[in-house]
Design an enzyme around this catalytic site. Structure first.
Site, PDB file in Angstrom:
ATOM      1  N   TRP A   1      51.462  23.981  70.519  1.00  0.00           N
ATOM      2  CA  TRP A   1      51.924  24.619  71.736  1.00  0.00           C
ATOM      3  C   TRP A   1      50.728  24.700  72.755  1.00  0.00           C
ATOM      4  CZ3 TRP A   1      49.262  28.974  71.643  1.00  0.00           C
ATOM      5  CH2 TRP A   1      48.972  29.822  70.379  1.00  0.00           C
TER       6      TRP A   1
ATOM      7  N   GLU B   1      44.261  17.281  62.531  1.00  0.00           N
ATOM      8  CA  GLU B   1      43.278  18.112  63.068  1.00  0.00           C
ATOM      9  C   GLU B   1      43.712  19.523  63.040  1.00  0.00           C
ATOM     10  OE1 GLU B   1      41.900  20.235  65.934  1.00  0.00           O
ATOM     11  OE2 GLU B   1      42.198  18.596  67.590  1.00  0.00           O
TER      12      GLU B   1
ATOM     13  N   GLU C   1      40.442  32.485  61.714  1.00  0.00           N
ATOM     14  CA  GLU C   1      40.973  31.976  63.119  1.00  0.00           C
ATOM     15  C   GLU C   1      41.674  33.018  63.980  1.00  0.00           C
ATOM     16  OE1 GLU C   1      42.237  27.702  65.021  1.00  0.00           O
ATOM     17  OE2 GLU C   1      43.116  28.505  63.044  1.00  0.00           O
TER      18      GLU C   1
END
Length: 505
Positions: free
Chosen positions: A145, A240, A369
């Protein structure tokens, strides 16, 4: 990321602007049982698409690139509505696609041309060896997104150029721009070799089960699940995945350049970029000077969606919660927030640009992250310490090194365990379509771009071995005499050993 989207759980969903809560549009979710039929239609259309050849496909892609340029304002307006981006952030996606399309239009014929291969040994020169690049029929592209336009088609354009049909699965958070992109493909006169599947987990599974190749961009955890499912049919994948990209600032760096790069690299798209700057290691000699420059730059940023703003909304409240959790964890363990640091009151999925200092690797903001507008900065005493800490991560997507001595910067770059390193810049490797973009460790498998490899990854290699002459044909068949067979074996053994003997001297 895998948080629950703000989408109504119904056959038709309502998508809301995360900055305002206003309705951005509606979308009809795909019944997963329809996906095999959709894929079958794509396979039928793909045969004619492949038969057009590189030149024919290039003409279609050129028309589509023109359409993208002509409808850029419409695309960006919708992009802002469904993501809450600032206008600055939204303005990056369409030009990137046009750049990628322009590159492949110019290079695809040569990249996909059959290759002649030399004989491995002199006596095999009677054979002509050619390697052909044959497109995989249906490439499934599962996009996240954070960049609904760019991530959906930066690989899609390459797959189409290679001669594949593409089955697009946009994020269920941002499905609207995908519909507009498909409309543009058809309006530009292109054949029906592009289709969309809308939905969440079941839609992803259906796309994986009905594609011949999977390109996935998203979190490491979800990427592992996609790969596991693809393995059931031995479907190849390119993944990825997540990143925790480090920046290293050496004592001889241009401090102002490095500071502005860090702020842009960390705050662009509200930090929701896989290759964003998520942690900075600064040599102690310039640490305070760097921190002061970063704080000044961050204080100039304006938060809000659309025109006149620098930092937009995060995609939803669950993503804001991740950012907030990482900041609170850091503060509880002794870090200080020099800017931001608190969720603002009012509507919208916003979190202010936050600069954190006095950080270390005991804190989530340095090891997990964040995918939010934070910039943790850590003081280090040596280059060796900076490299060690930069590599102390399960991720390895990209990194950056700042030094006025470019050769020194490159030397440090080659010590970092990641797929790409920018020297005296951030994120710029994304513009270098001749270079591969792929992650090490849990940041992915395979790569996008990489020049000709960015097209050939979507192809199967087919070797065609044809005779140059009839001389020597059948020399080792069963119906040949024993003398001929012995003579052939002796010659093959001698010829095969000539080069090893030369090299051994």
């Amino acid at each position: 990321m895998t948080a629950t989207p703000d989408v109504d759980a119904a056959e038709t969903g309502t998508i809301r602007n995360p900055a305002t809560g206003a309705v951005a549009g509606t979308v009809r979710w795909t019944d997963p049982t329809d996906v095999p039929r959709i894929a079958t239609g794509l396979r039928a259309a793909q045969r004619d698409w492949e038969a057009r050849g590189a030149k024919g496909r290039a003409k279609v892609l050129a028309r589509y690139a023109v359409w993208l340029g002509e409808h850029r304002d419409e695309i960006e307006e919708l992009l802002i509505k469904e993501t809450g981006k600032s206008a600055v952030d939204a303005a990056q996606e369409v030009p990137l696609l046009i750049m990628i399309a322009s590159y492949y239009i110019k290079t695809m014929e040569k990249a996909l041309a059959p290759e002649s291969r030399p004989a491995s040994l002199p006596f095999l020169s009677i054979k002509k060896v050619t390697v052909h690049y044959r497109p995989r029929p249906v490439v499934g592209i599962i996009a996240p997104w954070n960049y609904p336009v760019a991530n959906l088609l930066m690989d899609g354009i390459a797959a189409l150029a290679a001669g594949c049909a593409v089955l697009l699965k946009p994020s269920e958070r941002t499905p609207l721009t995908a519909e507009l992109l498909l409309r543009g493909w058809l309006d530009s006169g292109a054949p029906e070799v592009m289709a969309i599947v809308q939905g969440a987990r079941e839609a992803v599974e259906a796309v994986v089960d009905n594609s011949d190749y999977i390109q996935f961009t998203g979190s490491s955890a979800t990427g592992a699940k996609v790969m596991e499912r693809a393995a059931r049919r031995l479907t190849p994948v390119s993944l990825e995945l997540g990143g925790k990209d480090p920046m290293i600032v050496l004592e001889d760096a241009d401090v102002d350049l490095a500071a502005h790069a860090a702020v842009w690299g960390a705050m662009f798209n509200a930090g929701q970029t896989c290759v964003s700057v998520e942690r900075v290691y600064v040599l102690d000699a310039i640490y305070q000077q760097f921190v002061d420059a970063v704080v000044r730059a961050v204080e100039d940023l304006k938060m809000g969606a659309g025109d006149g703003y620098d930092v937009g909304a995060q995609i939803d409240q669950s993503q804001v919660a991740v950012t907030e959790r990482h900041v609170e964890d850091a503060k509880a363990k002794g870090a200080r927030a020099l800017t931001g640091g608190e969720r603002p009151a009012g509507e919208g999925s916003f979190y202010p640009p936050t600069v954190l200092v006095d950080v270390d690797h005991s804190m989530m903001c340095m090891t997990e992250e964040t995918f939010g507008p934070t910039l943790p900065i850590m003081k280090v005493s040596s280059v060796e310490e900076a490299v060690r800490l930069a590599n102390d991560s399960p991720y390895g997507l990209s990194a950056s090194v700042f030094s006025k001595d470019v050769e020194r910067g490159k030397a440090v770059a080659l010590q970092l365990d990641c797929g790409a390193v920018n020297v005296n810049d951030v994120i710029s490797n994304l513009m270098c379509t001749t270079a591969p973009m792929g992650g090490w460790k849990t940041s992915g498998i395979g790569a996008r771009f990489g020049g000709a490899d960015g097209l050939r990854k979507f192809c199967r290699q087919e070797a065609v071995v044809a005779p140059r002459t009839s001389v020597g044909a059948g020399g080792n068949y069963y119906n040949q005499s024993q003398k001929a067979l012995k003579r052939m074996n002796t010659m093959m053994t001698k010829m095969a050993l000539i080069r090893p003997r030369r090299e051994a001297r």
